[in-house]
Design a protein around this motif. Structure first.
Motif, short mmCIF file in Angstrom:
data_model
loop_
_atom_site.label_atom_id
_atom_site.label_comp_id
_atom_site.label_asym_id
_atom_site.label_seq_id
_atom_site.Cartn_x
_atom_site.Cartn_y
_atom_site.Cartn_z
N VAL A 195 -35.94 -3.91 -2.69
CA VAL A 195 -35.21 -3.80 -1.42
C VAL A 195 -35.77 -4.76 -0.37
CG1 VAL A 195 -34.57 -2.26 0.45
CG2 VAL A 195 -34.52 -1.43 -1.91
N LEU A 198 -34.29 -8.03 -1.14
CA LEU A 198 -32.85 -8.06 -0.84
C LEU A 198 -32.62 -8.15 0.67
CD1 LEU A 198 -31.58 -5.36 -3.38
CD2 LEU A 198 -31.12 -7.82 -3.45
N GLN A 199 -33.40 -7.37 1.42
CA GLN A 199 -33.23 -7.37 2.88
C GLN A 199 -33.58 -8.72 3.49
OE1 GLN A 199 -35.59 -3.96 4.10
NE2 GLN A 199 -33.86 -2.55 3.89
N MET A 201 -32.81 -11.42 2.21
CA MET A 201 -31.66 -12.30 1.98
C MET A 201 -30.43 -11.87 2.77
SD MET A 201 -32.09 -13.42 -2.05
CE MET A 201 -32.04 -11.80 -2.81
N THR A 202 -30.23 -10.57 2.98
CA THR A 202 -29.03 -10.13 3.72
C THR A 202 -29.05 -10.68 5.14
OG1 THR A 202 -30.17 -8.03 4.18
CG2 THR A 202 -28.53 -8.01 2.44
N TYR A 203 -30.23 -10.90 5.70
CA TYR A 203 -30.33 -11.50 7.03
C TYR A 203 -29.45 -12.75 7.14
CZ TYR A 203 -32.35 -14.13 10.95
OH TYR A 203 -32.53 -14.84 12.10
N LEU A 205 -26.75 -13.47 5.30
CA LEU A 205 -25.34 -13.32 4.84
C LEU A 205 -24.39 -13.20 6.02
CD1 LEU A 205 -25.68 -10.93 1.75
CD2 LEU A 205 -25.29 -13.38 1.75
N LYS B 79 -29.16 -6.83 8.84
CA LYS B 79 -27.80 -6.51 8.37
C LYS B 79 -27.80 -5.45 7.27
CE LYS B 79 -25.92 -11.07 9.54
NZ LYS B 79 -26.18 -12.34 8.87
N VAL B 80 -28.73 -4.52 7.36
CA VAL B 80 -28.70 -3.38 6.43
C VAL B 80 -28.36 -2.09 7.19
CG1 VAL B 80 -30.12 -4.35 4.61
CG2 VAL B 80 -31.23 -3.19 6.52
N TRP B 84 -24.45 -2.62 1.23
CA TRP B 84 -24.02 -3.76 0.41
C TRP B 84 -23.88 -3.31 -1.04
CZ3 TRP B 84 -23.06 -8.50 2.66
CH2 TRP B 84 -23.58 -8.71 3.95
N PHE B 104 -32.77 2.43 -3.55
CA PHE B 104 -31.77 1.68 -2.76
C PHE B 104 -31.15 2.55 -1.67
CE2 PHE B 104 -31.16 -0.77 -6.89
CZ PHE B 104 -31.87 -1.88 -6.45
N ARG B 107 -31.18 2.36 2.29
CA ARG B 107 -31.87 1.12 2.64
C ARG B 107 -30.91 -0.07 2.61
NH1 ARG B 107 -37.22 0.69 -0.65
NH2 ARG B 107 -37.88 -0.68 1.04
N PHE B 109 -28.22 -0.67 0.23
CA PHE B 109 -27.68 -1.19 -1.02
C PHE B 109 -27.20 -0.08 -1.95
CE2 PHE B 109 -30.90 -3.96 0.70
CZ PHE B 109 -30.20 -5.14 0.83
N LYS B 147 -21.51 -9.96 -3.01
CA LYS B 147 -22.27 -11.15 -2.60
C LYS B 147 -23.71 -11.15 -3.10
CE LYS B 147 -18.89 -12.82 -0.28
NZ LYS B 147 -18.07 -13.66 -1.18
N ILE B 148 -24.13 -10.04 -3.70
CA ILE B 148 -25.54 -9.88 -4.07
C ILE B 148 -25.65 -9.45 -5.53
CG2 ILE B 148 -27.69 -8.66 -3.53
CD1 ILE B 148 -26.49 -8.07 -0.75
N ALA B 172 -26.66 -14.26 -2.82
CA ALA B 172 -28.06 -13.80 -2.86
C ALA B 172 -28.35 -13.26 -4.25
CB ALA B 172 -28.28 -12.71 -1.81
#
Lengths: 205, 205
Positions: A195, A198-199, A201-203, A205, B79-80, B84, B104, B107, B109, B147-148, B172
């Motif tokens: 996570v 992943l977080q 990278m989401t920044y 998106l 952006k969480v 996602w 996940f 958080r 996802f 996208k991920i 990502a």
């Protein structure tokens, strides 16, 4: 190798270089440059040269680095010119997958023991060893002299298991549990938490 | 939030702060300080204050940070503050474990799709979805707008799968395969390779 203290951030990049060198070697290459290596790992050529030069003069102006020579040096520096036995604690999905993970081979590690506290799992075969009772972690790991553990228990059990590992003499814990753990000063912890990656990278998106 | 470009190294620390704040919140805390947070994550209080202040004034001198407020801000920045959907490619041991991973939840996802190229796995249920044929990655992922992706195939298949994901519009990729992959400039990759983490610790043993 110099005896000055090398920043941990540099140490953390050496395994990345080693992995990229392996990729080049697998493709049949004999030499490489800091520029080529940099493109593979996403780090500037100047940074790579600077990092590697901390440990000696391993490249030649104009001809670059001998891949096998540089790999040997990095393995030596990182102490993976040998095979470290590691213990897995927690044989859920991740623990099971790591017991069978073939990415350890030739990179310095071998899973030698696994523990769980579930009576249904204790005594069962996983890869080429028997799953042991987590209550015996301290005795079994200290008797075997294992210094490295993969912590794959649920978050709620992570701190207790980490305490057991520290008492068993483990000095390096790779923590897959999605929580922070506290350990004595002479024990190092690295986190594997999908996570956080992943977080990061989401920044974007 | 400022509109200047924030260094990626700072972005990479925000998920670590968020995870530690969750741990404090779970323990019932309402406020925290950069010192307390720093001790939890192993980063200096000054660095934490500096990182967070890049995005605004979220703390108060003397009273510290409101945990829920700071968590909301970090979720918003990363952006969480939404969920996602992610796709798993490769349903071996690691892929299976990630399909069932409960870390996940809450958080940002949720695993929504999984692919494999093994006829024995295609069509089977994993968690709450059916494993799809890897040959359909481009169609299925682009249709769903995912996208991920979590890349959990063997090293030898990683580049081909990454190419498929890029063509499907994935931006990502979290790569579990023990190899580097090349992707277009607008696709980000993070690596989960237990060996690089382990090698970073063996240096100190």
């Amino acid at each position: 190798m110099t005896t000055e203290k090398i920043p941990d951030i540099i140490i953390g990049r050496l395994p990345i270089y080693l992995r990229a060198l392996q990729r080049l070697a697998d493709a049949g290459a004999l030499t490489t440059s800091s520029r080529e290596l940099g493109e593979l790992v996403g780090i500037s050529a100047a940074q790579i040269r600077k990092d590697i030069s901390q440990f000696g003069e391993f490249g030649k102006q104009g001809t670059g680095y001998s891949i096998s020579f540089l790999m040997d040096k990095l393995r030596d520096i990182l102490k993976v010119d040998r095979v470290w036995e590691i213990a897995i604690v927690g044989m859920g999905g991740i623990g099971q997958a790591l017991a069978h993970f073939n990415g350890f081979v030739d990179r310095g590690f071998r899973v030698g023991m696994a523990f769980d506290n579930d009576p249904k799992k204790i005594g069962r075969k996983a890869a080429d060893f028997i799953v042991l009772d987590a209550a015996t972690i301290e005795d079994e790991i200290s008797a075997r002299g294992i210094k490295i553990a993969l912590l794959c228990v649920p978050a709620a059990s992570a701190q207790e298991a980490a305490d057991q590992l520290a008492r068993a003499g483990v000095k390096a814990i790779l923590n897959y549990a999605p929580t922070s753990i506290s350990v004595p000063e002479d024990v190092r912890v690295q986190y594997i938490d999908p996570v956080t990656h992943l977080q990061r990278m989401t920044y974007y998106l």
